[in-house]
Design an enzyme around this catalytic site. Structure first.
Site: not given
Length: 303
Positions: A16, A241, A250
Site C-alpha cells: 500500500r 511521499c 520507508n
C-alpha cells in the site's frame, strides 16, 4: 533495555504505502502475487490496499479485488487504509478485517494531504471508528510528520502525543508514528516516544520511519530501546511521499530483519524469501532495490 524477542513485530506496508507512491500502477493479479510472496516469507501483518478515490491514487485501484483474491492464511492479517465512510463501506464489502485511518501532527500537512484540519480529521474518523467497532473490525491509526513537516519544519513531540492520544481514544488499538520526511534523529525519536508514552500506553505505539537522511535504522534502534516493539517497513524500500518533496521510501523491511537478527531478536521472517519478494516487485516496476541488505546479499551470492 532488553526487548522481549517474541514481542517484536514488523508491519509490511509495501503493497500500500510503497506501491501507491510508485509511478506505475500494477495489475491486481501482480499485487496479489506480491502479497502472497510476503506471506511466504513469514510476514503476518501486511497493509495491502487503500480505499481512496482512484482519481487521486490510481495505484490503489482494485484494492477490493486484491482483498477478495487473497487466500486466508493462518495468523495473517491484511489491513487497508480507509479515509472516510465511503471507504469504510467498500472495505467492509471486501471482507477486510482491519482498517487504518490517517491523521497528521502538522496542520499544513493535514490540509494539503486530506483537505481538512487535524481536529476536523479526528471528527471525520469518529463514525468510521464507531462502525468498525460495531462490525468487529480492528482499527489502526497513523500520525504523519511526527518529527518534521515539509511545510512547517520541526513538530513538537507534544503535538504528536495529542493526536496519538485522540486516535487511541477513538478506538485505535495501535498508533503508528510516521517520520514522513525522514528527517528525524535518534535523539528526537527518544523524545517523541517519551512524550507519547506520557499520554497513552507504550504498548500501542509503532514506529514508521522513512530513510531520506539515512537515519531510519538508527531511529528504529532508538525506538526499540525506548520500548517500542512494532515497526512498519516496506520491502525493497518501496515508495516515498508525494506531499513531501524529495522524501524516499520507508525503511526497507530487509534492513529491519537484518538488524533484529543481529540483535538476537527473531522476527519469524525468512530474509532470503523476503529478498526474493523484493526482487519480484522490483522487476514488475522496472526499478532497482533501495535495500542495502538486499543489494549486499545479492552481490555476495554472485561472488
Amino acid at each position: 533495555m532488553e526487548t522481549d524477542a517474541a514481542a517484536v513485530r514488523i508491519v509490511e506496508v509495501g503493497p500500500r504505502d510503497g506501491l501507491q507512491n510508485e509511478k506505475q500502477a500494477l495489475p491486481v493479479a501482480t499485487r496479489v502475487e506480491f502479497v502472497q510472496k510476503l506471506v511466504a516469507a513469514g510476514l503476518k501483518s501486511i497493509e495491502v490496499g487503500s480505499f481512496v478515490s482512484p482519481k487521486w491514487v490510481p495505484q490503489m485501484s482494485g484494492s477490493d479485488e486484491v482483498l477478495r483474491r487473497l487466500p486466508v492464511a493462518a495468523g495473517v492479517r491484511y489491513t487497508a487504509l480507509v479515509p472516510n465512510l465511503k471507504g469504510f463501506e467498500a472495505a467492509l464489502a471486501s471482507g477486510c478485517k482491519e482498517i487504518a485511518v490517517f491523521a497528521a501532527a502538522s496542520e499544513s500537512f493535514s490540509r494539503r494531504n486530506i483537505n481538512c484540519s487535524v481536529s476536523e480529521s479526528i471528527v471525520r474518523f469518529r463514525p468510521v471508528a464507531e462502525l468498525a467497532k460495531a462490525h468487529g473490525i480492528a482499527l489502526r491509526g497513523y500520525v504523519s510528520c511526527v518529527m518534521g513537516c515539509p511545510y512547517e519544519g520541526d513538530i513538537a513531540p507534544s503535538a504528536v502525543a495529542s493526536v496519538a492520544a485522540q486516535l487511541h481514544a477513538l478506538g485505535c488499538h495501535e498508533i503508528s508514528l510516521g517520520d514522513t520526511i525522514g528527517a528525524g534523529s535518534p535523539r528526537q525519536t527518544r523524545e517523541l516516544i517519551r512524550a507519547c508514552a506520557a499520554e497513552l500506553p507504550l504498548a500501542v505505539l509503532a514506529g514508521h520511519f522513512h530513510d531520506t537522511y539515512g537515519m531510519a535504522v538508527a531511529n528504529v534502534d532508538a525506538a526499540l530501546n525506548a520500548g517500542v516493539t512494532v515497526f512498519d517497513a516496506s520491502v525493497s524500500g518501496l515508495g516515498g511521499c508525494p506531499y513531501s518533496p524529495g522524501a524516499t521510501g520507508n525503511v526497507a523491511t530487509e534492513e529491519l530483519v537484518y538488524l533484529f537478527e543481529r540483535l538476537g531478536i527473531s522476527t519469524g521472517i525468512d530474509l532470503d524469501k523476503l529478498i526474493d519478494a523484493g526482487r519480484f516487485i522490483d522487476a514488475q516496476l522496472g526499478r532497482s532495490s533501495a535495500s542495502k541488505v538486499a543489494v549486499a546479499r545479492s552481490s555476495a551470492a554472485a561472488c
